[in-house]
Design a protein around this motif. Sequence first.
Motif, PDB file in Angstrom:
ATOM      1  N   ARG A 169      56.674 -22.504 -16.546  1.00 52.19           N
ATOM      2  CA  ARG A 169      57.924 -22.260 -15.826  1.00 52.19           C
ATOM      3  C   ARG A 169      58.103 -20.766 -15.546  1.00 52.19           C
ATOM      4  NH1 ARG A 169      61.757 -25.270 -14.636  1.00 52.19           N
ATOM      5  NH2 ARG A 169      63.708 -24.348 -13.988  1.00 52.19           N
ATOM      6  N   ALA A 170      57.835 -19.947 -16.586  1.00 52.73           N
ATOM      7  CA  ALA A 170      57.988 -18.499 -16.433  1.00 52.73           C
ATOM      8  C   ALA A 170      57.016 -17.973 -15.389  1.00 52.73           C
ATOM      9  CB  ALA A 170      57.745 -17.812 -17.780  1.00 52.73           C
ATOM     10  N   TYR A 171      55.779 -18.467 -15.401  1.00 51.65           N
ATOM     11  CA  TYR A 171      54.793 -18.051 -14.404  1.00 51.65           C
ATOM     12  C   TYR A 171      55.290 -18.391 -12.996  1.00 51.65           C
ATOM     13  CZ  TYR A 171      50.522 -17.984 -11.578  1.00 51.65           C
ATOM     14  OH  TYR A 171      49.610 -17.733 -10.584  1.00 51.65           O
ATOM     15  N   GLY A 172      55.698 -19.633 -12.811  1.00 50.42           N
ATOM     16  CA  GLY A 172      56.132 -20.069 -11.479  1.00 50.42           C
ATOM     17  C   GLY A 172      57.353 -19.292 -11.009  1.00 50.42           C
ATOM     18  N   ASN A 173      58.291 -19.107 -11.922  1.00 51.97           N
ATOM     19  CA  ASN A 173      59.514 -18.391 -11.571  1.00 51.97           C
ATOM     20  C   ASN A 173      59.220 -16.947 -11.148  1.00 51.97           C
ATOM     21  OD1 ASN A 173      62.514 -18.060 -11.600  1.00 51.97           O
ATOM     22  ND2 ASN A 173      62.023 -16.614 -13.252  1.00 51.97           N
ATOM     23  N   ALA A 174      58.416 -16.252 -11.958  1.00 48.18           N
ATOM     24  CA  ALA A 174      58.128 -14.847 -11.663  1.00 48.18           C
ATOM     25  C   ALA A 174      57.280 -14.735 -10.398  1.00 48.18           C
ATOM     26  CB  ALA A 174      57.419 -14.203 -12.856  1.00 48.18           C
ATOM     27  N   LEU A 175      56.314 -15.637 -10.244  1.00 43.93           N
ATOM     28  CA  LEU A 175      55.494 -15.606  -9.030  1.00 43.93           C
ATOM     29  C   LEU A 175      56.357 -15.863  -7.791  1.00 43.93           C
ATOM     30  CD1 LEU A 175      52.611 -15.441  -7.797  1.00 43.93           C
ATOM     31  CD2 LEU A 175      52.534 -17.946  -7.946  1.00 43.93           C
ATOM     32  N   GLY A 176      57.293 -16.787  -7.924  1.00 45.23           N
ATOM     33  CA  GLY A 176      58.174 -17.102  -6.792  1.00 45.23           C
ATOM     34  C   GLY A 176      59.037 -15.919  -6.385  1.00 45.23           C
ATOM     35  N   ILE A 177      59.575 -15.219  -7.372  1.00 43.26           N
ATOM     36  CA  ILE A 177      60.387 -14.032  -7.070  1.00 43.26           C
ATOM     37  C   ILE A 177      59.516 -12.969  -6.402  1.00 43.26           C
ATOM     38  CG2 ILE A 177      61.741 -12.139  -8.072  1.00 43.26           C
ATOM     39  CD1 ILE A 177      62.688 -14.069 -10.236  1.00 43.26           C
ATOM     40  N   ALA A 178      58.329 -12.714  -6.987  1.00 46.84           N
ATOM     41  CA  ALA A 178      57.422 -11.716  -6.415  1.00 46.84           C
ATOM     42  C   ALA A 178      57.071 -12.086  -4.971  1.00 46.84           C
ATOM     43  CB  ALA A 178      56.151 -11.616  -7.258  1.00 46.84           C
ATOM     44  N   PHE A 179      56.773 -13.361  -4.768  1.00 43.26           N
ATOM     45  CA  PHE A 179      56.390 -13.872  -3.450  1.00 43.26           C
ATOM     46  C   PHE A 179      57.500 -13.601  -2.430  1.00 43.26           C
ATOM     47  CE2 PHE A 179      55.662 -17.305  -0.374  1.00 43.26           C
ATOM     48  CZ  PHE A 179      54.283 -17.243  -0.219  1.00 43.26           C
ATOM     49  N   GLN A 180      58.737 -13.897  -2.839  1.00 38.25           N
ATOM     50  CA  GLN A 180      59.861 -13.726  -1.914  1.00 38.25           C
ATOM     51  C   GLN A 180      60.131 -12.252  -1.638  1.00 38.25           C
ATOM     52  OE1 GLN A 180      61.841 -16.358  -0.318  1.00 38.25           O
ATOM     53  NE2 GLN A 180      62.135 -14.502   0.886  1.00 38.25           N
ATOM     54  N   ILE A 224      54.974 -10.095 -15.216  1.00 37.66           N
ATOM     55  CA  ILE A 224      55.581 -11.129 -16.075  1.00 37.66           C
ATOM     56  C   ILE A 224      54.846 -12.458 -15.915  1.00 37.66           C
ATOM     57  CG2 ILE A 224      57.671 -12.514 -16.412  1.00 37.66           C
ATOM     58  CD1 ILE A 224      59.309 -10.010 -15.731  1.00 37.66           C
ATOM     59  N   ALA A 225      54.491 -12.763 -14.664  1.00 38.07           N
ATOM     60  CA  ALA A 225      53.777 -14.022 -14.403  1.00 38.07           C
ATOM     61  C   ALA A 225      52.443 -14.029 -15.141  1.00 38.07           C
ATOM     62  CB  ALA A 225      53.563 -14.200 -12.899  1.00 38.07           C
ATOM     63  N   VAL A 226      51.707 -12.918 -15.035  1.00 37.15           N
ATOM     64  CA  VAL A 226      50.394 -12.845 -15.689  1.00 37.15           C
ATOM     65  C   VAL A 226      50.545 -12.968 -17.209  1.00 37.15           C
ATOM     66  CG1 VAL A 226      48.423 -11.341 -16.153  1.00 37.15           C
ATOM     67  CG2 VAL A 226      49.335 -11.536 -13.816  1.00 37.15           C
ATOM     68  N   GLU A 227      51.513 -12.266 -17.762  1.00 40.68           N
ATOM     69  CA  GLU A 227      51.764 -12.343 -19.205  1.00 40.68           C
ATOM     70  C   GLU A 227      52.029 -13.762 -19.681  1.00 40.68           C
ATOM     71  OE1 GLU A 227      54.181  -8.306 -19.692  1.00 40.68           O
ATOM     72  OE2 GLU A 227      54.927  -9.928 -20.992  1.00 40.68           O
ATOM     73  N   ALA A 228      52.781 -14.480 -18.866  1.00 42.82           N
ATOM     74  CA  ALA A 228      53.158 -15.842 -19.267  1.00 42.82           C
ATOM     75  C   ALA A 228      51.925 -16.719 -19.487  1.00 42.82           C
ATOM     76  CB  ALA A 228      54.073 -16.474 -18.211  1.00 42.82           C
ATOM     77  N   LEU A 229      50.844 -16.392 -18.777  1.00 47.95           N
ATOM     78  CA  LEU A 229      49.639 -17.214 -18.886  1.00 47.95           C
ATOM     79  C   LEU A 229      48.948 -17.084 -20.246  1.00 47.95           C
ATOM     80  CD1 LEU A 229      48.150 -16.738 -15.304  1.00 47.95           C
ATOM     81  CD2 LEU A 229      49.250 -18.787 -16.238  1.00 47.95           C
ATOM     82  N   ASP A 230      49.405 -16.123 -21.062  1.00 50.17           N
ATOM     83  CA  ASP A 230      48.850 -15.985 -22.414  1.00 50.17           C
ATOM     84  C   ASP A 230      48.966 -17.271 -23.229  1.00 50.17           C
ATOM     85  OD1 ASP A 230      48.189 -13.411 -21.909  1.00 50.17           O
ATOM     86  OD2 ASP A 230      49.817 -12.495 -23.068  1.00 50.17           O
ATOM     87  N   ALA A 231      49.911 -18.087 -22.867  1.00 51.57           N
ATOM     88  CA  ALA A 231      50.097 -19.333 -23.616  1.00 51.57           C
ATOM     89  C   ALA A 231      48.939 -20.301 -23.420  1.00 51.57           C
ATOM     90  CB  ALA A 231      51.409 -20.004 -23.206  1.00 51.57           C
TER      91      ALA A 231
END
Lengths: 347, 347
Positions: free
Chosen positions: B220-231, B318-325
């Motif tokens: 969720r955090a990845y998608g959210n941060a990527l979406g904000i960056a994208f926009q 933030i998106a990249v960090e989230a992928l640590d999981a």
Amino acid sequence: MGRATEVDIVVMAAPLADRPAERGGIEALVSLVADDMERVNSFILSRTGSDVTLIPEVASHLISSGGKRLRPMLTLAFSRLSDYEGDGGVRLAASVEFMHTATLLHDDVVDESDMRRGKLAARMVWGNEASVLVGDFLLGQAFKMMVEVGSLPALDVLASAAAIIAEGEVWQLSAAKDLSTDEQAYLGVITAKTAALFAAAAEVGPILGGLGERERQAARAYGNALGIAFQLVDDALDYGGVSELLGKNVGDDFREGKITLPVVLALQRADEAERAFWSRTLENGDIAESDLEIAVGILRRHGTLEATVARARHYGDIAVEALDAFPDSPLRRALIETVAFCIGRAY
Amino acid sequence: MGRATEVDIVVMAAPLADRPAERGGIEALVSLVADDMERVNSFILSRTGSDVTLIPEVASHLISSGGKRLRPMLTLAFSRLSDYEGDGGVRLAASVEFMHTATLLHDDVVDESDMRRGKLAARMVWGNEASVLVGDFLLGQAFKMMVEVGSLPALDVLASAAAIIAEGEVWQLSAAKDLSTDEQAYLGVITAKTAALFAAAAEVGPILGGLGERERQAARAYGNALGIAFQLVDDALDYGGVSELLGKNVGDDFREGKITLPVVLALQRADEAERAFWSRTLENGDIAESDLEIAVGILRRHGTLEATVARARHYGDIAVEALDAFPDSPLRRALIETVAFCIGRAY
């Protein structure tokens, strides 16, 4: 064929007493589900809340503007008829009302309507944009509430209805101004556009109650037939009904070029001059002040308003028959009276 | 702040090689989910089918018009990353794309856009009515497909996203032409309007895979941060991006009076003359031919396009960090490259 709104019920209820054979009322239904309905209403209020103030403004403009909430009452009635005791019925009833409200908001944009339930349409106050987006919001909230109930079969029924309703609307759009629309095609449109939500609203009752396929089908058949009857009566009322009492929305369908059943049947019986009249007015949208009166005159001459109501009565009979799947009870009797009431609106 | 469409990715991809530090690509992601994506595409085709021919016409106009389908790729990628082997990912990915397409159809009506993905907007070909109703149909079909997958938690995530997206759109509508919109309010709008669907698209992956709260939150955090960056990158591109390469949609937001982050930041730094300029153009919609150039000049002078992209880079981190999981894998690396790619579009 404006989407039927229950405010018409209120407007047309008075003359009923003159036709005892079709006396019916929704008073019994209203009173039997009154407690649950109050919970539905608070639920609706709480779920139109948003920090984005435009949302409760637009939503409550329409939701608080009356309407008898026939569709959510069906959900409540069939839940109870199925001995369901949980609170899922209240949530699903609110979902059904949200779905209905969303389609009204979108309909007004599509039809470019100025009025809805005797008030300015939301799009006239806040613009088409707000009507489209608040409709989308209500649809999203409707699905959230359904998910909360946690019944996949109920979700399936309501999600399918959402797709079918939109499909019916697009179908109607494609058929608009098309004088070759025949009775079968027309019934297809209103089955999708109007009856699908009545059917789904009723069917989720036995689903919640854990009843079998027989009761599900019966509830669905009742809702479907009642929805068709309701819409046919609405179509007749849009030309003044059978009693020549003119309600306030008379002529909307005519002005929007909608080919409803009274017109479909009149076209079958039309001579050359009449065909030219329908072509000019409905196909080409060339409508003069006096044309509505002429249209009503043609429909009356051919008896197609009565013929439309006769078909509504046929579907009403089917709805009543479907209730055989449920044992006699005050609620079942109330649902029978509701059928007579919906048809009695035509007089 | 037109809704970001992936066709921009294609248009802006070339100059990336000049900035190796932000080199990234979606090629790896595309190739890793290619087989599933082909199934998504056939699924999409089959679910836009209808006897009402206007529906496949309108839907395929938009769906076949390209776009890299980033959102459904997120669903497929996170399903695989979560070791999910069933076919629910394909259905949910198709649902996500339908939700996105429905919002594009409705957006065009709301924004009165003439063009979409380099083609005439559907509403220009078939009218606003068809765009509203076919959008509703796709939304209904999306929910039907989700129900078929049978996961209540996934349904909950996607239904909530639908409501949040619409809420964000209404919020944006309320904030349009409002020069007092601040950065926080703006981030709230795009989090709802754009990032919510990215977040939901990703989160359903671990849900399908039966993983725990930690992976759900990470996706969720990845998608959210990527979406904000994208926009945010999209907003910068709408004023020509940082490289002064003018893409084809440049100036849309400006002409529609949308207050996006580059403008919010420029307003913070504005002198009296500049404030008067933004007020005349965005608030009052009084825009002359040369005004876009003046606007871009102001944004460049204050460095707010770079500042917007710097914020996008922050969300990218933030998106990249989230992928640590998730453990290292080719797919995880592809998702990291996707972040760099989305941000690299700005150059």
